[in-house]
Design a protein around this motif. Structure first.
Motif, PDB file in Angstrom:
ATOM      1  N   UNK A  98      44.474  26.399  44.374  1.00 21.28           N
ATOM      2  CA  UNK A  98      43.968  25.137  43.833  1.00 21.28           C
ATOM      3  C   UNK A  98      42.781  25.397  42.907  1.00 21.28           C
ATOM      4  N   UNK A  99      41.826  26.198  43.380  1.00 20.74           N
ATOM      5  CA  UNK A  99      40.664  26.528  42.548  1.00 20.74           C
ATOM      6  C   UNK A  99      40.966  27.643  41.554  1.00 20.74           C
ATOM      7  N   UNK A 100      42.105  28.305  41.755  1.00 19.47           N
ATOM      8  CA  UNK A 100      42.545  29.390  40.871  1.00 19.47           C
ATOM      9  C   UNK A 100      41.544  30.540  40.850  1.00 19.47           C
ATOM     10  N   UNK A 101      41.099  30.920  42.028  1.00 16.80           N
ATOM     11  CA  UNK A 101      40.157  32.034  42.125  1.00 16.80           C
ATOM     12  C   UNK A 101      40.328  32.730  43.461  1.00 16.80           C
ATOM     13  N   UNK A 102      39.448  33.697  43.734  1.00 13.16           N
ATOM     14  CA  UNK A 102      39.432  34.388  45.012  1.00 13.16           C
ATOM     15  C   UNK A 102      38.459  33.666  45.922  1.00 13.16           C
ATOM     16  N   UNK A 103      38.919  33.282  47.087  1.00 11.19           N
ATOM     17  CA  UNK A 103      38.065  32.573  48.038  1.00 11.19           C
ATOM     18  C   UNK A 103      37.242  33.552  48.865  1.00 11.19           C
ATOM     19  N   UNK A 104      37.814  34.735  49.089  1.00  4.64           N
ATOM     20  CA  UNK A 104      37.131  35.762  49.892  1.00  4.64           C
ATOM     21  C   UNK A 104      37.605  37.129  49.437  1.00  4.64           C
ATOM     22  N   UNK A 105      36.693  38.107  49.457  1.00  6.25           N
ATOM     23  CA  UNK A 105      37.033  39.507  49.180  1.00  6.25           C
ATOM     24  C   UNK A 105      36.326  40.364  50.220  1.00  6.25           C
ATOM     25  N   UNK A 106      37.044  41.254  50.868  1.00  2.70           N
ATOM     26  CA  UNK A 106      36.441  42.097  51.900  1.00  2.70           C
ATOM     27  C   UNK A 106      35.571  43.172  51.263  1.00  2.70           C
ATOM     28  N   UNK A 107      34.617  43.728  52.026  1.00  3.27           N
ATOM     29  CA  UNK A 107      33.738  44.774  51.483  1.00  3.27           C
ATOM     30  C   UNK A 107      34.366  46.157  51.452  1.00  3.27           C
ATOM     31  N   UNK A 108      35.596  46.303  51.952  1.00  4.74           N
ATOM     32  CA  UNK A 108      36.245  47.610  51.957  1.00  4.74           C
ATOM     33  C   UNK A 108      36.411  48.109  50.529  1.00  4.74           C
ATOM     34  N   UNK A 109      35.927  49.286  50.249  1.00  7.35           N
ATOM     35  CA  UNK A 109      35.715  49.732  48.870  1.00  7.35           C
ATOM     36  C   UNK A 109      36.998  50.136  48.141  1.00  7.35           C
ATOM     37  N   UNK A 110      38.096  50.312  48.842  1.00 10.08           N
ATOM     38  CA  UNK A 110      39.313  50.825  48.219  1.00 10.08           C
ATOM     39  C   UNK A 110      39.751  49.991  47.017  1.00 10.08           C
ATOM     40  N   UNK A 111      39.617  48.677  47.109  1.00  6.50           N
ATOM     41  CA  UNK A 111      40.102  47.790  46.057  1.00  6.50           C
ATOM     42  C   UNK A 111      39.010  47.351  45.083  1.00  6.50           C
ATOM     43  N   UNK A 112      37.759  47.717  45.333  1.00  2.83           N
ATOM     44  CA  UNK A 112      36.652  47.129  44.577  1.00  2.83           C
ATOM     45  C   UNK A 112      36.380  47.802  43.234  1.00  2.83           C
ATOM     46  N   UNK A 113      36.947  48.986  43.012  1.00  6.05           N
ATOM     47  CA  UNK A 113      36.760  49.694  41.731  1.00  6.05           C
ATOM     48  C   UNK A 113      35.282  49.882  41.389  1.00  6.05           C
ATOM     49  N   UNK A 114      34.476  50.166  42.410  1.00  6.00           N
ATOM     50  CA  UNK A 114      33.051  50.410  42.187  1.00  6.00           C
ATOM     51  C   UNK A 114      32.202  49.163  42.094  1.00  6.00           C
ATOM     52  N   UNK A 115      32.808  47.991  42.186  1.00  9.45           N
ATOM     53  CA  UNK A 115      32.075  46.729  42.113  1.00  9.45           C
ATOM     54  C   UNK A 115      31.681  46.269  43.516  1.00  9.45           C
ATOM     55  N   UNK A 116      30.806  45.290  43.584  1.00 12.77           N
ATOM     56  CA  UNK A 116      30.479  44.678  44.864  1.00 12.77           C
ATOM     57  C   UNK A 116      31.570  43.663  45.208  1.00 12.77           C
ATOM     58  N   UNK A 117      31.680  43.319  46.487  1.00 10.93           N
ATOM     59  CA  UNK A 117      32.681  42.326  46.870  1.00 10.93           C
ATOM     60  C   UNK A 117      32.370  40.981  46.223  1.00 10.93           C
ATOM     61  N   UNK A 118      31.072  40.673  46.050  1.00  8.68           N
ATOM     62  CA  UNK A 118      30.685  39.408  45.418  1.00  8.68           C
ATOM     63  C   UNK A 118      31.153  39.369  43.965  1.00  8.68           C
ATOM     64  N   UNK A 119      31.030  40.521  43.270  1.00  8.08           N
ATOM     65  CA  UNK A 119      31.424  40.556  41.863  1.00  8.08           C
ATOM     66  C   UNK A 119      32.936  40.399  41.706  1.00  8.08           C
ATOM     67  N   UNK A 120      33.717  41.041  42.582  1.00  6.93           N
ATOM     68  CA  UNK A 120      35.167  40.900  42.509  1.00  6.93           C
ATOM     69  C   UNK A 120      35.565  39.455  42.791  1.00  6.93           C
ATOM     70  N   UNK A 121      34.892  38.833  43.762  1.00 10.67           N
ATOM     71  CA  UNK A 121      35.200  37.433  44.058  1.00 10.67           C
ATOM     72  C   UNK A 121      34.874  36.551  42.859  1.00 10.67           C
ATOM     73  N   UNK A 122      33.752  36.815  42.195  1.00 11.57           N
ATOM     74  CA  UNK A 122      33.388  36.033  41.007  1.00 11.57           C
ATOM     75  C   UNK A 122      34.409  36.215  39.883  1.00 11.57           C
ATOM     76  N   UNK A 123      34.907  37.429  39.721  1.00 12.25           N
ATOM     77  CA  UNK A 123      35.883  37.693  38.661  1.00 12.25           C
ATOM     78  C   UNK A 123      37.193  36.963  38.924  1.00 12.25           C
ATOM     79  N   UNK A 124      37.587  36.882  40.181  1.00 11.48           N
ATOM     80  CA  UNK A 124      38.861  36.247  40.492  1.00 11.48           C
ATOM     81  C   UNK A 124      39.994  36.932  39.748  1.00 11.48           C
ATOM     82  N   UNK A 125      40.864  36.134  39.151  1.00 10.94           N
ATOM     83  CA  UNK A 125      42.028  36.698  38.460  1.00 10.94           C
ATOM     84  C   UNK A 125      41.635  37.521  37.236  1.00 10.94           C
TER      85      UNK A 125
END
Length: 251
Positions: free
Chosen positions: A49-76
């Motif tokens: 509905x909001x067309x974004x990420x509602x939550x992102x875990x802190x596990x680093x495998x998917x974060x590409x060196x970013x913080x979980x907050x930054x990945x959540x802000x980026x969304x799609x």
């Protein structure tokens, strides 16, 4: 492709916004956050509905060196910035094909299905092939996905693609061809009890000779079991076999 909104199509549009209860969403976030603390898997929640990420875990495998907050802000936008440009058309194809498939599933069964596929992410310019699984968390009354849970693990294949739709609790699945643009019904491989024992002991770090001793078989027989496992799972070594069997829930 330079716009995240290309991922949002009529098939995944949330129309009944009056039904959405973000109090329930908070409960999902708490549960998934607890899961992420006890798992090495990277998990996140998509809000269609909001067309974004509602939550992102802190596990680093998917974060590409970013913080979980930054990945959540980026969304799609994350996919556009951290997947190879050449694979973005593949991701759009998977998005369209997956949601079209969901339209053909009875509404009451839609939470029982998940889609699985492989694509690369870029971590400091280095390509890593990941497996991505997505399943509905919350549906609206017309069967549209509002919230979806995504799980990211290491892939066992050598290239992107391998698009599959699975019905939990069954051994049948559907594989999508980007060439024919059709789904083909297939069946999951089945491991024998002996093969499962060999693989479980391999996970525990036992050598081939130690495995043979523990299950009272010759090392040559254990070697044959391993080779059969590799063929069934289409992998090259025991490390890939462990990941493939775990990802496919064969153990």
């Amino acid at each position: 492709m330079n716009r995240p909104d290309e991922f949002f199509i009529p098939d995944n549009e949330v129309k009944l916004s009056g039904e959405l209860d973000y109090g329930r969403a908070d409960l999902y976030i708490s549960a998934v956050d607890a899961l992420s603390r006890t798992s090495c898997q990277s998990v996140y929640i998509i809000d269609y509905f909001k067309r974004d990420f509602l939550y992102v875990s802190p596990n680093r495998f998917f974060l590409c060196g970013l913080s979980q907050e930054r990945v959540r802000e980026l969304g799609y936008r994350f996919y556009l910035d951290y997947a190879p440009e050449g694979e973005l058309p593949l991701l759009l194809t998977i998005n369209r094909a997956g949601f079209a498939f969901y339209e053909g599933i009875p509404v009451k069964e839609r939470k029982e299905w998940y889609i699985s596929y492989d694509f690369h992410i870029l971590d400091n310019g280095r390509k890593t092939l990941v497996n991505h699984k997505m399943t509905p968390l919350e549906l609206t009354s017309d069967g549209r996905i509002w919230l979806a849970l995504c799980v990211v693990t290491a892939a066992t294949h050598a290239d992107a693609g391998h698009i599959e739709m699975h019905h939990a609790g069954t051994s049948d699945f559907y594989e999508y061809s980007v060439v024919s643009r059709k789904w083909k019904k297939k069946r999951m491989p089945v491991l024998t009890d002996g093969e499962k024992s060999v693989l479980m002991l391999s996970i525990q770090g036992y050598t081939m000779a130690e495995i043979a001793d523990r299950i009272c078989l010759s090392p040559d027989t254990v070697k044959k079991y391993r080779q059969r496992i590799f063929v069934k799972l289409n992998v090259r070594n025991v490390s890939e076999a462990i990941v493939a069997a775990t990802n496919s829930k064969l153990l």
